[in-house]
Write an enzyme that holds these catalytic residues in place. Structure first.
Site, PDB file in Angstrom:
ATOM      1  N   ARG A   1       1.895   4.860  -0.087  1.00  0.00           N
ATOM      2  CA  ARG A   1       1.246   6.156   0.117  1.00  0.00           C
ATOM      3  C   ARG A   1       2.088   7.271  -0.500  1.00  0.00           C
ATOM      4  O   ARG A   1       3.293   7.115  -0.688  1.00  0.00           O
ATOM      5  CB  ARG A   1       0.993   6.385   1.600  1.00  0.00           C
ATOM      6  CG  ARG A   1      -0.140   5.503   2.138  1.00  0.00           C
ATOM      7  CD  ARG A   1      -0.417   5.767   3.603  1.00  0.00           C
ATOM      8  NE  ARG A   1      -1.680   5.165   4.021  1.00  0.00           N
ATOM      9  CZ  ARG A   1      -1.831   3.896   4.390  1.00  0.00           C
ATOM     10  NH1 ARG A   1      -0.780   3.087   4.367  1.00  0.00           N
ATOM     11  NH2 ARG A   1      -3.007   3.431   4.754  1.00  0.00           N
TER      12      ARG A   1
ATOM     13  N   HIS B   1       0.869  -1.182   0.000  1.00  0.00           N
ATOM     14  CA  HIS B   1       0.000   0.000   0.000  1.00  0.00           C
ATOM     15  C   HIS B   1       0.901   1.225   0.000  1.00  0.00           C
ATOM     16  O   HIS B   1       1.179   1.806   1.044  1.00  0.00           O
ATOM     17  CB  HIS B   1      -0.901  -0.015   1.238  1.00  0.00           C
ATOM     18  CG  HIS B   1      -1.959   1.041   1.240  1.00  0.00           C
ATOM     19  ND1 HIS B   1      -3.194   0.847   1.803  1.00  0.00           N
ATOM     20  CD2 HIS B   1      -1.967   2.315   0.779  1.00  0.00           C
ATOM     21  CE1 HIS B   1      -3.916   1.948   1.688  1.00  0.00           C
ATOM     22  NE2 HIS B   1      -3.186   2.865   1.066  1.00  0.00           N
TER      23      HIS B   1
ATOM     24  N   GLU C   1      -2.586  -1.776  -3.161  1.00  0.00           N
ATOM     25  CA  GLU C   1      -3.676  -1.022  -2.548  1.00  0.00           C
ATOM     26  C   GLU C   1      -3.370   0.466  -2.576  1.00  0.00           C
ATOM     27  O   GLU C   1      -2.217   0.875  -2.659  1.00  0.00           O
ATOM     28  CB  GLU C   1      -3.844  -1.429  -1.077  1.00  0.00           C
ATOM     29  CG  GLU C   1      -4.143  -2.870  -0.825  1.00  0.00           C
ATOM     30  CD  GLU C   1      -4.296  -3.149   0.663  1.00  0.00           C
ATOM     31  OE1 GLU C   1      -4.854  -4.211   0.984  1.00  0.00           O
ATOM     32  OE2 GLU C   1      -3.854  -2.325   1.492  1.00  0.00           O
TER      33      GLU C   1
ATOM     34  N   HIS D   1      -7.633  -6.248   7.571  1.00  0.00           N
ATOM     35  CA  HIS D   1      -7.382  -5.202   8.559  1.00  0.00           C
ATOM     36  C   HIS D   1      -7.548  -5.788   9.958  1.00  0.00           C
ATOM     37  O   HIS D   1      -8.647  -6.075  10.397  1.00  0.00           O
ATOM     38  CB  HIS D   1      -8.293  -3.984   8.403  1.00  0.00           C
ATOM     39  CG  HIS D   1      -7.617  -2.714   8.865  1.00  0.00           C
ATOM     40  ND1 HIS D   1      -6.897  -1.885   8.027  1.00  0.00           N
ATOM     41  CD2 HIS D   1      -7.516  -2.165  10.091  1.00  0.00           C
ATOM     42  CE1 HIS D   1      -6.407  -0.872   8.709  1.00  0.00           C
ATOM     43  NE2 HIS D   1      -6.762  -1.019   9.975  1.00  0.00           N
TER      44      HIS D   1
END
Length: 263
Positions: free
Chosen positions: A59, A57, A88, A209
Site C-alpha cells: 500500500r 499487497h 495486489e 480473503h
C-alpha cells in the site's frame, strides 16, 4: 512473454495453487527496527514447505509490505522458477509502478482506498470499465496476467471478460463470515454461480480473503475451477502457533481433500 499468462498453473495439473500473502509478516516487522520477523525468511520457509505462490499487497503508506520487499522477493523467486509471484493493489495508487519494474506473473487489481484496513469490496461494472481497460492492456503488453478482485455477482463476469482481464479473484469474506456462523449454503451458492459464469466467459478463477483451514476445503469442493487461493491473515496467524511448515502442509491437505471430493 510470461508463459503463466496463457497457460495458467500448468505445473499444478489442474489443482488449486496456494499463494501465501506475506503482508502480516511485514506488519509485525515494521513495529521495530530489527528486521524481524523476516519477510524473506518467511517466503523461503513457505516455499520449502510446498507453497506454490507468493502474494504481496504493497500500500502507498507502506504500513506492511515496503517497496524493497517487493523487489527483494522478485530476486528470491528467481531461484524458484515454478513459483508464481502475485502483486495486489489499486492500479490507481502505487501498483502499476511495481508491475512495470518487477513484471510479476500476476497483477491483482483491488479497488481499495488508502484509508482501508483491508480490502472490502470488488470492482463494479460498467462504472469502472473505462479507466481499468488501459491499465489491463498495459499489464498484458508486459506479459503480466491480470486478475480483478470481484464480489460474487455472476452478472458481472461478462463485463470482466469484455474489459480484457484474464481472471477474477472472488472476494470471499462473506463466505467466511457465513461459514463461521454455520449458515453459509446460500452464500456459497452465489460463489458457485459466479465461478460458473466466469468459466463460461473463459476467465480463470482465483479466490481470497478470510479463507482458512476450517472453511477452505468446503469452498473448493463446491466452487468449480478455482486455480489459486491467496491466503494471508489466517495462515500467518496459524503459523504463529504451528510454524510455517506445518501450517503450509495443513492448507495443502485442505486443498487436496477438496480435490479428492471432485475426483
Amino acid at each position: 512473454m510470461n508463459p503463466l499468462l496463457t497457460t495458467g498453473l500448468d505445473a499444478h495439473r489442474g489443482s488449486t495453487a496456494l499463494s501465501v500473502n506475506l503482508n502480516k509478516v511485514a506488519l509485525v516487522r515494521n513495529t521495530r527496527h530489527l528486521g524481524i520477523p523476516s519477510v524473506m525468511r518467511a517466503a523461503q520457509l513457505c516455499l520449502e514447505a510446498g507453497a506454490q505462490g507468493i502474494t504481496v499487497h504493497p500500500r502507498p503508506d507502506e504500513r506492511h509490505i515496503r517497496a524493497h520487499d517487493v523487489h527483494d522477493l522478485a530476486e528470491l523467486l528467481k531461484q524458484w522458477p515454478q513459483v508464481e509471484y502475485n502483486i495486489e493493489g489499486n492500479p490507481f495508487h502505487n501498483l502499476m509502478d511495481f508491475i512495470r519494474t518487477v513484471k510479476p506473473h500476476q497483477a491483482t487489481f483491488v479497488p481499495d482506498d488508502t484509508a482501508q484496513a483491508t480490502s472490502d469490496h470488488g470492482w463494479t461494472f460498467p462504472q469502472d470499465a473505462a479507466r481499468l481497460k488501459p491499465l489491463i492492456d498495459e499489464c498484458k503488453s508486459l506479459g503480466v496476467r491480470v486478475s480483478l478482485f470481484m464480489d460474487p455477482i455472476p452478472e458481472q463476469m461478462a463485463a470482466v471478460r469484455e474489459v480484457g482481464a484474464d481472471r477474477v479473484e472472488l472476494y470471499t469474506e462473506t463466505y467466511a463470515r457465513a461459514h463461521a456462523a454455520g449458515d453459509h449454503a446460500q452464500v456459497l451458492a452465489a460463489f458457485v454461480a459466479t465461478a460458473q459464469a466466469a468459466l463460461r466467459e473463459g476467465l480463470g478463477v482465483n479466490a481470497g480473503h478470510d479463507l482458512n483451514r476450517a472453511n477452505l476445503t468446503e469452498f473448493l469442493a463446491a466452487v468449480p475451477g478455482v486455480q489459486e487461493v491467496s491466503i494471508g491473515h489466517a495462515l500467518i496467524a496459524d503459523a504463529l502457533e504451528l510454524g510455517y511448515t506445518q501450517t503450509i502442509q495443513d492448507y495443502l491437505r485442505a486443498i487436496h481433500r477438496a480435490a479428492k471430493t471432485k475426483a
